[in-house]
Design an enzyme around this catalytic site. Structure first.
Site, PDB file in Angstrom:
ATOM      1  N   GLU A 115      38.398  31.605  -7.622  1.00  0.00           N
ATOM      2  CA  GLU A 115      38.879  30.328  -6.890  1.00  0.00           C
ATOM      3  C   GLU A 115      40.344  30.182  -6.964  1.00  0.00           C
ATOM      4  O   GLU A 115      41.067  30.241  -8.061  1.00  0.00           O
ATOM      5  CB  GLU A 115      38.299  29.247  -7.454  1.00  0.00           C
ATOM      6  N   TYR A 168      40.124  22.000  -1.613  1.00  0.00           N
ATOM      7  CA  TYR A 168      41.037  21.176  -1.118  1.00  0.00           C
ATOM      8  C   TYR A 168      40.507  20.018  -1.573  1.00  0.00           C
ATOM      9  O   TYR A 168      39.601  19.521  -2.466  1.00  0.00           O
ATOM     10  CB  TYR A 168      40.825  21.109   0.388  1.00  0.00           C
ATOM     11  N   HIS A 224      36.088  25.663   0.771  1.00  0.00           N
ATOM     12  CA  HIS A 224      35.586  24.432   0.435  1.00  0.00           C
ATOM     13  C   HIS A 224      35.466  23.552   1.197  1.00  0.00           C
ATOM     14  O   HIS A 224      36.777  23.261   1.869  1.00  0.00           O
ATOM     15  CB  HIS A 224      36.222  23.819  -1.258  1.00  0.00           C
ATOM     16  N   ARG A 227      29.910  17.735  -2.071  1.00  0.00           N
ATOM     17  CA  ARG A 227      29.972  16.241  -1.942  1.00  0.00           C
ATOM     18  C   ARG A 227      31.330  15.923  -2.160  1.00  0.00           C
ATOM     19  O   ARG A 227      31.874  15.199  -1.242  1.00  0.00           O
ATOM     20  CB  ARG A 227      29.068  15.445  -2.765  1.00  0.00           C
ATOM     21  N   GLY A 228      32.049  16.374  -3.176  1.00  0.00           N
ATOM     22  CA  GLY A 228      33.503  16.181  -3.514  1.00  0.00           C
ATOM     23  C   GLY A 228      33.450  14.810  -4.416  1.00  0.00           C
ATOM     24  O   GLY A 228      32.561  13.826  -4.153  1.00  0.00           O
ATOM     25  N   ASP A 229      34.617  14.576  -5.015  1.00  0.00           N
ATOM     26  CA  ASP A 229      34.913  13.379  -5.724  1.00  0.00           C
ATOM     27  C   ASP A 229      35.544  12.297  -4.768  1.00  0.00           C
ATOM     28  O   ASP A 229      35.824  12.442  -3.761  1.00  0.00           O
ATOM     29  CB  ASP A 229      36.011  13.852  -6.591  1.00  0.00           C
ATOM     30  N   TYR A 244      24.530  23.270 -11.198  1.00  0.00           N
ATOM     31  CA  TYR A 244      25.162  22.848 -12.500  1.00  0.00           C
ATOM     32  C   TYR A 244      24.325  23.269 -13.551  1.00  0.00           C
ATOM     33  O   TYR A 244      23.350  22.766 -13.912  1.00  0.00           O
ATOM     34  CB  TYR A 244      25.265  21.130 -12.491  1.00  0.00           C
ATOM     35  N   LYS A 295      18.673  21.469  -1.343  1.00  0.00           N
ATOM     36  CA  LYS A 295      19.751  22.001  -0.588  1.00  0.00           C
ATOM     37  C   LYS A 295      19.628  23.495  -0.258  1.00  0.00           C
ATOM     38  O   LYS A 295      20.065  23.992   0.867  1.00  0.00           O
ATOM     39  CB  LYS A 295      20.809  21.868  -1.820  1.00  0.00           C
ATOM     40  N   GLN A 336      29.259  25.451 -11.840  1.00  0.00           N
ATOM     41  CA  GLN A 336      30.117  24.857 -12.353  1.00  0.00           C
ATOM     42  C   GLN A 336      30.226  25.413 -13.527  1.00  0.00           C
ATOM     43  O   GLN A 336      29.612  26.241 -14.108  1.00  0.00           O
ATOM     44  CB  GLN A 336      29.435  23.276 -12.909  1.00  0.00           C
TER      45      GLN A 336
END
Length: 284
Positions: A16, A48, A76, A106-108, A146, A166, A177
């Site tokens: 990554e 990103y 991403h 989903r992202g932060d 996760y 999903k 993660q």
């Protein structure tokens, strides 16, 4: 007893990278990526920022990986700050740039996002994004998972159920993660295989080379810290060179064990550190 694949299985390798925040550092990324190419990864993913704040840079980097380096690129893509029309534009730009594979997240929540904006967003979960992408694009879709559960999820069981939804929505591979205790990963893998989730799972490994890095990483990821790693920080944390060497050794030992268990892939969170990543790869 772990049910992971036999040690005769070939384990993939991937990295990554992220777009630098400073414009004057951006050109260096392409030199860096040429160095990563020499390590023969199966794919390279590019992150990103929250809400797509670096989306244009992500597309540029992913396009370079795909077209110039001829390595599979995964861009991403997060949905927490996106409306459907934003996503449509972003997906069209990816296709135009020759990028056909995304990691749907989903992202932060962006710091600038108000409660009203957050609660009225069009995509609440990554699975919503996956459904949208399957319906409106022909992009290949990977997803996150996760091993110790998502830190916002009330239980591992509920988290795994969302993961199954999903995958059923169209995710074809998973990237975990970061984790620092392989036992969690093996338990996780046994659980999802027992639930009928059989897509490839790439184990996310973050080399911890400074004491400060561990604190930041844990606060962002929710990953637990085993005693062995905590002891390394306590012993070497004040010595920059020794801490770096001990952190690399820890990551190498993790990866060797994962390879012996025949995992599908190792995904190294490189933090754009070519030297560290090269040292790890030379030992595995």
């Amino acid at each position: 007893m772990s049910q992971v694949i036999s040690s005769t299985h070939k384990t993939g390798l991937s990295f990554e990278v992220f777009p630098p925040k400073k414009e004057d550092e951006f050109e260096n990324v392409f030199t860096l990526l040429r160095g990563f190419k020499e390590l023969n990864p199966d794919f390279i993913s590019c992150t990103y920022g929250a809400g797509g704040s670096r989306a244009g840079k992500t597309i540029e980097i992913a396009s370079f990986i795909q077209k110039e380096l001829q390595i599979d690129a995964i861009a991403h893509i997060t949905c927490v700050g996106f409306r459907k029309e934003d996503l449509a534009r972003n997906c069209a730009a990816l296709k135009e740039a020759g990028v056909n594979h995304v990691l749907a997240l989903r992202g932060d929540r962006p710091q600038s996002m108000t409660d009203e904006q957050f609660n009225s967003r069009e995509f609440f979960y990554a699975s919503d994004l996956v459904h949208y992408l399957k319906e409106h694009t022909d992009l290949q879709i990977s997803g996150a998972c996760y091993p110790e559960k998502h830190f916002e999820s009330p239980s591992l069981e509920e988290d795994l159920q969302h993961l199954k939804e999903k995958v059923e929505a169209g995710v074809t591979s998973l990237v975990t993660q970061m984790f620092f205790d392989n036992t969690y990963f093996y338990r996780f893998l046994d659980k999802i295989r027992g639930m009928g989730i059989h897509v490839p799972v790439h184990a996310g490994i973050m080399p911890i080379t400074t004491a400060k890095q561990l604190g930041t990483t844990v606060s962002l990821s929710g990953s637990s810290v085993p005693k062995k790693l905590a002891d390394i920080i306590a012993t070497y944390g004040e010595d920059k060179d020794d801490m770096r060497k001990a952190g690399i050794d820890y990551a190498v030992n993790q990866i060797r064990d994962l390879k012996e268990h025949g995992v599908d892939g190792i995904h190294i969170y490189s933090m754009n550190k070519l030297k560290t990543t090269t040292e790890i790869c030379s030992q595995i």
